[in-house]
Write an enzyme that holds these catalytic residues in place. Structure first.
Site, mmCIF file in Angstrom:
data_model
loop_
_atom_site.group_PDB
_atom_site.id
_atom_site.type_symbol
_atom_site.label_atom_id
_atom_site.label_comp_id
_atom_site.label_asym_id
_atom_site.label_seq_id
_atom_site.Cartn_x
_atom_site.Cartn_y
_atom_site.Cartn_z
ATOM 1 N N GLY A 1 0.776 -1.231 0.000
ATOM 2 C CA GLY A 1 0.000 0.000 0.000
ATOM 3 C C GLY A 1 0.808 1.281 0.000
ATOM 4 N N ASN B 1 1.416 3.043 -2.654
ATOM 5 C CA ASN B 1 0.657 3.971 -3.517
ATOM 6 C C ASN B 1 -0.569 4.504 -2.791
ATOM 7 O OD1 ASN B 1 1.766 4.279 -6.368
ATOM 8 N ND2 ASN B 1 2.023 2.101 -5.984
ATOM 9 N N ILE C 1 -8.535 -9.976 -10.344
ATOM 10 C CA ILE C 1 -9.090 -9.570 -11.638
ATOM 11 C C ILE C 1 -10.518 -9.068 -11.411
ATOM 12 C CG2 ILE C 1 -9.775 -10.393 -13.948
ATOM 13 C CD1 ILE C 1 -6.807 -10.687 -13.633
ATOM 14 N N LEU C 2 -10.851 -7.932 -12.012
ATOM 15 C CA LEU C 2 -12.225 -7.425 -11.932
ATOM 16 C C LEU C 2 -12.948 -7.774 -13.227
ATOM 17 C CD1 LEU C 2 -11.542 -3.876 -10.438
ATOM 18 C CD2 LEU C 2 -12.392 -5.897 -9.226
ATOM 19 N N HIS D 1 0.353 1.295 -13.342
ATOM 20 C CA HIS D 1 1.161 0.164 -13.813
ATOM 21 C C HIS D 1 2.631 0.593 -13.847
ATOM 22 C CE1 HIS D 1 2.047 -3.578 -15.805
ATOM 23 N NE2 HIS D 1 2.847 -2.890 -16.594
ATOM 24 N N GLU E 1 -11.941 -3.719 -20.222
ATOM 25 C CA GLU E 1 -11.931 -5.186 -20.187
ATOM 26 C C GLU E 1 -10.568 -5.798 -20.548
ATOM 27 O OE1 GLU E 1 -14.711 -3.567 -21.019
ATOM 28 O OE2 GLU E 1 -16.400 -4.663 -20.119
ATOM 29 N N ASP F 1 -4.502 -3.844 -18.680
ATOM 30 C CA ASP F 1 -3.616 -2.712 -18.978
ATOM 31 C C ASP F 1 -3.929 -2.069 -20.338
ATOM 32 O OD1 ASP F 1 -2.217 -2.960 -16.546
ATOM 33 O OD2 ASP F 1 -0.915 -4.498 -17.404
ATOM 34 N N ALA G 1 8.180 7.992 -9.994
ATOM 35 C CA ALA G 1 7.033 8.065 -10.914
ATOM 36 C C ALA G 1 5.702 7.731 -10.236
ATOM 37 C CB ALA G 1 7.270 7.148 -12.113
ATOM 38 N N GLU G 2 5.537 6.509 -9.737
ATOM 39 C CA GLU G 2 4.207 6.074 -9.278
ATOM 40 C C GLU G 2 3.612 6.994 -8.219
ATOM 41 O OE1 GLU G 2 3.650 1.834 -8.513
ATOM 42 O OE2 GLU G 2 5.597 1.465 -9.416
HETATM 43 C C1 GRF Z 1 3.213 -1.022 -7.590
HETATM 44 O O1 GRF Z 1 4.408 -1.232 -8.284
HETATM 45 C C2 GRF Z 1 2.095 -0.842 -8.572
HETATM 46 O O2 GRF Z 1 2.458 -0.129 -9.711
HETATM 47 C C3 GRF Z 1 1.809 -2.255 -8.938
HETATM 48 O O3 GRF Z 1 1.910 -2.965 -7.726
HETATM 49 C C4 GRF Z 1 2.802 -2.289 -6.841
HETATM 50 C C5 GRF Z 1 2.036 -2.000 -5.575
HETATM 51 O O4 GRF Z 1 2.780 -1.479 -4.544
HETATM 52 N N1 GRF Z 1 0.615 -2.384 -9.696
HETATM 53 P P1 GRF Z 1 2.073 -0.853 -3.254
HETATM 54 O O5 GRF Z 1 1.128 -1.903 -2.668
HETATM 55 O O6 GRF Z 1 1.334 0.381 -3.683
HETATM 56 O O7 GRF Z 1 3.201 -0.564 -2.323
#
Ligand code: GRF
Length: 202
Positions: free
Chosen positions: A12, A14, A93-94, A110, A148, A151, A180-181
């Site tokens: 978690g 992100n 998967i949703l 992603h 659907e 990515d 980035a994320e």
């Molecule tokens: C991140 O790299 C995200 O891009 C990917 O899974 C990872 C999740 O990390 N889809 P976190 O749980 O947010 O630490």
């Protein structure tokens, strides 16, 4: 106000970036109202609890079919009056029922520059392993809408990250998150929630 649910499966970080952004006032028209986890042991649940955000656990293995699982997810989201969904390291998967309940209202992060290293099977460290194996010099992260196709939804924001000599998948994963994320996910949430609040689309 746009009511957001963040869907998680693991650490978690992100989610934490989103909570921090919310607490810093960066989402003037949105609030995170629910953290829904696919696992009852995800550390993300503790992060949510610490921030005073409601949590729910919906596990695929508790349902005999994908359809019943999807129904449980949609019901949980609707019970909390959720307007917008953010997948932040969510590994289940949703199915179409969830996607159709929230058209262009589900975002995913992603950890590569789509269309590189994405699609079925590309999640977690695997993405960075493949990037290093291919020898790319630049990777990054992408926030996109969920449809659907894994990515495959429309791209909202991308940010490049340089690969460096001596990178391991773990080192590269950390750099992609930090550079980035954790930056573009809050940016995209702000962009989409501001638009939705005005009845517009991004
Ligand atoms: C991140 O790299 C995200 O891009 C990917 O899974 C990872 C999740 O990390 N889809 P976190 O749980 O947010 O630490």
């Amino acid at each position: 106000m746009i009511r957001i649910a963040v869907l998680v499966s693991g650490g978690g970080t992100n989610l934490q970036a989103l909570i921090n952004a919310m607490q810093e006032g960066k989402f003037p028209h949105a609030s995170i109202e629910l953290v829904l986890s696919s696992s009852d042991t995800a550390y993300a649940l503790e992060r949510a609890a610490k921030a005073g955000i409601k949590t729910a656990v919906v596990r695929r293995k508790d349902y005999v079919s994908q359809d019943l699982f999807d129904l449980a997810v949609v019901t949980t989201l609707k019970d909390h009056d959720i307007d917008m969904v953010v997948l932040a390291g969510y590994l289940s998967i949703l199915g179409p029922a969830v996607i159709q309940a929230y058209p262009e209202r589900i975002l995913n992060i992603h950890p590569s520059l789509i269309p590189s290293f994405c699609g079925k099977g590309f999640y977690g460290l695997k993405v960075h392993e493949e990037a290093l194996k291919r020898g790319v010099k630049v990777t990054g992260a992408t926030v996109h809408y969920v449809n659907e196709i894994p990515d495959g939804g429309r791209i909202l924001i991308q940010k490049p990250v340089m690969v460096q000599d001596g990178d391991t998948p773990e080192i590269l994963q950390k750099r992609v998150m930090e550079e980035a994320e954790w930056i573009i996910l809050p940016e995209a949430v702000r962009m989409v929630s501001d638009a939705l609040d005005k009845g517009e689309r991004v």
